[in-house]
Design a protein around this motif. Structure first.
Motif, short mmCIF file in Angstrom:
data_model
loop_
_atom_site.label_atom_id
_atom_site.label_comp_id
_atom_site.label_asym_id
_atom_site.label_seq_id
_atom_site.Cartn_x
_atom_site.Cartn_y
_atom_site.Cartn_z
N LYS A 164 -1.09 -14.31 37.07
CA LYS A 164 -2.36 -13.67 37.37
C LYS A 164 -3.51 -14.65 37.23
N ALA A 165 -3.33 -15.61 36.34
CA ALA A 165 -4.35 -16.65 36.14
C ALA A 165 -3.69 -17.85 35.50
N ILE A 166 -4.25 -19.03 35.75
CA ILE A 166 -3.77 -20.27 35.14
C ILE A 166 -4.84 -20.79 34.20
N LEU A 167 -4.44 -21.05 32.97
CA LEU A 167 -5.35 -21.63 31.99
C LEU A 167 -5.18 -23.14 32.04
N VAL A 168 -6.27 -23.85 32.17
CA VAL A 168 -6.26 -25.29 32.41
C VAL A 168 -6.80 -26.04 31.20
N ASP A 169 -6.10 -27.09 30.81
CA ASP A 169 -6.58 -27.94 29.72
C ASP A 169 -7.72 -28.80 30.27
N GLY A 170 -8.92 -28.25 30.23
CA GLY A 170 -10.09 -28.90 30.79
C GLY A 170 -11.10 -27.84 31.16
N ASN A 171 -12.29 -28.26 31.54
CA ASN A 171 -13.37 -27.31 31.79
C ASN A 171 -13.38 -26.76 33.21
N GLY A 172 -14.08 -25.64 33.37
CA GLY A 172 -14.35 -25.07 34.67
C GLY A 172 -15.78 -25.41 35.06
N ILE A 173 -16.63 -24.38 35.17
CA ILE A 173 -18.03 -24.63 35.54
C ILE A 173 -18.86 -25.15 34.37
N LEU A 174 -18.27 -25.21 33.17
CA LEU A 174 -18.93 -25.85 32.04
C LEU A 174 -18.82 -27.37 32.23
N THR A 189 -5.66 -23.91 45.04
CA THR A 189 -4.48 -23.04 45.05
C THR A 189 -4.84 -21.58 45.32
N ASN A 190 -6.11 -21.24 45.21
CA ASN A 190 -6.61 -19.88 45.36
C ASN A 190 -6.02 -18.92 44.32
N ILE A 191 -5.61 -19.46 43.19
CA ILE A 191 -5.17 -18.65 42.06
C ILE A 191 -6.30 -18.65 41.03
N PRO A 192 -6.59 -17.51 40.40
CA PRO A 192 -7.62 -17.50 39.37
C PRO A 192 -7.34 -18.54 38.28
N THR A 193 -8.36 -19.28 37.89
CA THR A 193 -8.19 -20.30 36.86
C THR A 193 -9.27 -20.17 35.80
N ILE A 194 -8.90 -20.57 34.58
CA ILE A 194 -9.81 -20.52 33.44
C ILE A 194 -9.80 -21.89 32.77
N GLY A 195 -10.98 -22.44 32.52
CA GLY A 195 -11.08 -23.72 31.84
C GLY A 195 -11.04 -23.53 30.33
N ILE A 196 -10.21 -24.34 29.66
CA ILE A 196 -10.10 -24.31 28.20
C ILE A 196 -10.47 -25.69 27.68
N PHE A 332 -13.72 -23.78 24.10
CA PHE A 332 -14.79 -23.52 25.07
C PHE A 332 -14.18 -23.00 26.37
N VAL A 333 -14.47 -21.74 26.64
CA VAL A 333 -13.88 -21.02 27.76
C VAL A 333 -14.89 -20.96 28.90
N SER A 334 -14.44 -21.28 30.10
CA SER A 334 -15.33 -21.20 31.26
C SER A 334 -14.55 -20.77 32.50
N VAL A 335 -15.28 -20.23 33.44
CA VAL A 335 -14.68 -19.80 34.72
C VAL A 335 -14.25 -21.03 35.50
N GLY A 336 -13.05 -20.97 36.05
CA GLY A 336 -12.59 -22.00 36.98
C GLY A 336 -12.77 -21.52 38.41
N HIS A 337 -12.17 -20.37 38.72
CA HIS A 337 -12.26 -19.81 40.07
C HIS A 337 -11.67 -18.41 40.04
#
Length: 402
Positions: A164-174, A189-196, A332-337
């Protein structure tokens, strides 16, 4: 100076990266990226940022805390409106592990876990040469291609476990240009992503001192509110046990306001130790989130500092904790896509058994294991081709986990 050119694959476009190597005896011989190349990358980041989709926040049940002006609560189990796959409990995590010698190969890792059991159901990895040096705020250009390949392979070969979403070791819009590696992976990839993010990226006026002040202020105000309403709010919070989110973001340009940091006399009560305060809230919530205000009109909130989460296990001994208490050290959590910040917070907090959410933590541990294994092989003789695995615990399975 001498110049060399590298070929970097960006989707279906092959671009030349111009690198400069210092040959002066007093300078390092390690390659650096030219200023002209950095400008090209900045333009690409701006394009990615323009493609990022930040979803609208779903409605929050304000009846939990009435009309409390200090905080909202995000339920851990509120209705999921982001159904991306037929397996709504699957979440992915990506990470890259690096060798001690940069001439050796790094490894990109992609795992998928089932939230119901917090166990890994899919994992894949790819070894690759570090052809681009690390440059702060340009991490995506070093790591995105192998990560993108891993996700595309999973979607193509094992679509039933698409997360449903991929959590990424790195930031999104932060990010200074609102285009961290989580944004790159999500838009490609058009998959929801979250920056961590594990450390604070000094953006939007935020510094370590200002963040510490904001955290201390929020904890102090929160404890004061609970003491003022001992018969109502604590019971409501324990019943829901969601993530407590500060309603407004502190203004980082206004300086430190914490009673610990302020030089002028404070009218507030003395602060207890942060760890003690966070531990005291552990029975009421699964995390505390402080929004991080930015300066960009399109992304007025860059992300959030999340603390008070996890705490279910002793990190060093991997054993259940004897005393309750989430982590006092924020991530630090941020939106990726294709996700809202509220949803990103809810997903991240619910996936934490330790400080780092399980998909990213498991990916990191697997990458470290692969690095140790490859280091034991003579001449770093590692096969490039690796078959992805559908796993249950440590067993390879012949079919997709249902």
């Amino acid at each position: 100076k001498s110049h060399s050119r590298l070929q970097v694959c960006d989707n279906n476009i092959t671009k030349e990266v111009k690198m400069t190597t210092m040959t002066d005896d007093s300078s390092s011989n390690e390659p650096t990226i030219s200023n002209s190349q950095l400008e090209v990358w900045k333009l690409e980041q701006e394009i990615v940022a323009s493609m990022v989709q930040v979803d609208e926040d779903p409605p929050i049940d304000t009846s939990i805390v009435s009309d409390n002006p200090l905080f909202n609560v995000i339920r851990d189990d509120y209705k999921d409106v982001y159904s991306f796959s037929s397996n709504p409990e699957f979440y992915g995590g990506v990470d890259v592990s690096f060798p001690e010698n940069e001439e050796d190969k790094a490894v990109a890792v992609y795992v998928i876990i089932d939230k119901r059991s917090m166990s890994c159901v899919y994992r894949d990895h790819k070894y690759f040469h570090l052809s681009i040096p690390y440059v702060s705020t340009f991490l995506a250009f070093r790591e995105i291609n192998p990560l993108q390949e891993l996700v595309h392979r999973q979607v193509s070969e094992y679509p039933d476990v698409t997360p449903k979403a991929i959590l990424v070791d790195g930031n999104g819009i932060l990010h200074p240009r609102n285009a961290g590696i989580a944004c790159f992976l999500g838009t490609r990839t058009n998959i929801p992503t979250i920056g961590i993010g594990k450390t604070l990226l000094y953006e939007g006026g935020w510094t370590r001192e200002r963040l510490a002040a904001a955290i201390d202020d929020f904890l102090h105000d929160l404890h004061f509110t609970l003491k003022q309403n001992p018969e109502t709010i604590p019971q409501q919070l324990m019943h829901v046990r969601g993530t407590i989110v500060k309603r407004t973001s502190p203004d980082p340009t206004q300086g430190e306001t914490s009673p610990k940091a302020a030089s002028k006399p404070s009218t507030k009560e003395p602060m207890d130790d942060r760890k003690t305060l966070v531990s005291a809230l552990f029975s009421c919530c699964n995390g505390l989130a402080i929004p991080l205000k930015g300066t960009d009109k399109r992304f007025p909130i860059l992300g959030c500092a999340l603390l008070g989460h996890g705490g279910q296990y002793n990190t060093k001994k991997d054993e259940p904790r004897n005393t309750s208490g989430g982590t006092a050290k924020p991530i630090f959590v941020s939106v990726g896509h294709r996700v809202s910040l509220t949803r990103a917070i809810q997903i991240t907090a619910s996936l934490c058994q330790y400080r780092i959410p399980e998909p990213v933590r498991i990916a990191d541990l697997y990458g470290r294991e692969l690095m140790r294994s490859s280091a034991d092989k003579s001449n770093n003789n590692v096969e490039e081709k690796v078959d992805p695995m559908i796993v249950e615990g440590d067993r390879k399975m012949a079919s997709v986990v249902s």
